[in-house]
Design an enzyme around this catalytic site. Structure first.
Site, PDB file in Angstrom:
ATOM      1  N   ASP A 145       0.829  -1.210   0.000  1.00 51.96           N
ATOM      2  CA  ASP A 145       0.000   0.000   0.000  1.00 51.96           C
ATOM      3  C   ASP A 145       0.861   1.257   0.000  1.00 51.96           C
ATOM      4  OD1 ASP A 145      -2.408   1.395  -0.049  1.00 51.96           O
ATOM      5  OD2 ASP A 145      -2.519   1.511   2.136  1.00 51.96           O
ATOM      6  N   LYS A 147       1.793   4.575  -1.376  1.00 53.14           N
ATOM      7  CA  LYS A 147       1.280   5.646  -2.224  1.00 53.14           C
ATOM      8  C   LYS A 147       1.730   6.959  -1.595  1.00 53.14           C
ATOM      9  CE  LYS A 147      -3.175   4.814  -0.039  1.00 53.14           C
ATOM     10  NZ  LYS A 147      -4.432   4.134  -0.236  1.00 53.14           N
ATOM     11  N   ASN A 150       1.097   7.876   1.959  1.00 54.06           N
ATOM     12  CA  ASN A 150       1.744   7.085   3.013  1.00 54.06           C
ATOM     13  C   ASN A 150       3.228   7.362   3.138  1.00 54.06           C
ATOM     14  OD1 ASN A 150      -0.640   5.856   3.625  1.00 54.06           O
ATOM     15  ND2 ASN A 150      -0.237   3.991   2.459  1.00 54.06           N
ATOM     16  N   ASP A 163       2.278   3.862   7.663  1.00 53.13           N
ATOM     17  CA  ASP A 163       1.044   3.142   7.411  1.00 53.13           C
ATOM     18  C   ASP A 163       1.249   1.736   6.859  1.00 53.13           C
ATOM     19  OD1 ASP A 163      -1.621   2.521   7.194  1.00 53.13           O
ATOM     20  OD2 ASP A 163      -2.151   4.557   6.591  1.00 53.13           O
ATOM     21  N   THR A 180      -6.252   1.280  -2.912  1.00 47.73           N
ATOM     22  CA  THR A 180      -6.658   2.131  -4.023  1.00 47.73           C
ATOM     23  C   THR A 180      -6.102   1.502  -5.301  1.00 47.73           C
ATOM     24  OG1 THR A 180      -6.035   3.898  -2.512  1.00 47.73           O
ATOM     25  CG2 THR A 180      -6.764   4.552  -4.706  1.00 47.73           C
TER      26      THR A 180
END
Ligand code: 83H
Length: 285
Positions: A145, A147, A150, A163, A180
């Protein structure tokens, strides 16, 4: 007291913390499941980011497992480019995570402010991310995750991954749908088995977004993003100007077949990284 030993006090895993140990400051951000506040440990005066999550939300969204995993994983990761989780405590309604404070805030903010990053900045962040991910993969952790939201920056502009909500401890191959779509690899959006190479794909997406200001498979709808990812519908706009070496690295990361993606070790040896990345990981400009 110098800051190293202050950190040692906050980093005491044995201590039973409570809200009385902290002075709460301004809010720093709002996430799906809670808010983050600037805070200071009263005794050592060490500044931290306190993440507050309401137990009601955890029950409503059934995220106990995810949160527990995030906490277990992040406590044992010790790397200069990974945000530290020092500890946690709870009261009757809330869970509090004691996290490292990143003075520079979100990389997302920098990207939105400038539109895109220059090649030196982008390469330095990609190199920092690659090293942090190599460390994670070495500990059998897949982040899944990554992105811009984060990614945080410390007082010297060094990147910190935050995160770990969607990260997993890889036992073998996994099948889970999450996150996402924009940053997800084809094997993840198609819900096929996936492994470490999903993070390598994401590095390609981020490298593109750092240089062009938007992710490569952006579309009007989730469905269209899905189609573009699955087809690896990749194109490079003419502006802003981006070097052929950068495009070469991106193309070698955004490969449909996970086994064909450039390895983390090879990313560090790629001419674009060697030429542009600042070895100290600092980005003042
Ligand atoms: C910051 C943050 C936001 C976001 C952190 C955040 C941080 C977090 C997550 C953790 O203007 C700023 N903003 C926007 C309000 C400054 C630069 C002061 C800033 C620093 C901002 N740090 C929340 C978990 N650690 N640090």
């Amino acid at each position: 007291m110098e800051s190293g030993s202050k950190e040692a006090e906050v980093n005491n895993l044995e201590k039973q913390w409570s809200l009385d140990d902290f002075e709460i400051g301004k809010p720093l951000g709002k996430g799906k499941f809670g808010r983050v506040y600037l805070a200071r440990e009263v005794k050592s005066k060490y500044v931290v980011a306190l993440k507050v999550i309401f137990k009601e939300q955890i029950e409503k969204y059934r995220i106990h497992h995810q949160l527990r995993r995030e906490m277990e994983i992040q406590t044992k990761l010790h790397h200069p480019n990974i945000l530290r989780l020092y500890g946690w405590f709870h009261d009757s309604e809330r869970i509090f995570l004691i996290l490292e404070y990143a003075h520079g805030g979100e990389l997302y903010g920098l990207l939105k402010k400038n539109g895109h990053l220059n090649e030196k900045q982008a390469a330095t962040y990609i190199a920092s991310l690659t090293q942090a991910l190599a460390y994670c993969h070495g500990k059998c952790v897949i982040h899944r995750d990554i992105k811009p939201e984060n990614l945080l920056l410390d007082h010297e502009g060094r990147l910190k991954i935050a995160d770990f909500g969607w990260s997993v401890q890889s036992s073998s191959k996994r099948k889970t749908m999450c996150g996402t779509l924009d940053y997800l690899a084809p094997e993840m959006v198609e819900n096929r088995d996936h492994d470490y190479a999903v993070d390598n794909w994401t590095l390609g997406v981020l490298c593109y977004e750092f240089l062009y200001g938007n992710p490569p498979f952006e579309a009007e709808s989730q469905k269209d993003t899905f189609k573009r990812i699955v087809r690896v519908d990749l194109s490079f706009p003419l502006t802003p100007y981006v070097s052929a070496e950068a495009k070469n690295l991106i193309s070698q990361l955004l490969m449909k077949d996970p086994s064909k993606r450039l390895s983390l070790q090879k990313i560090m040896q790629h001419p674009w990284i060697v030429k542009n990345a600042d070895p100290k990981g600092m980005c003042s400009k």
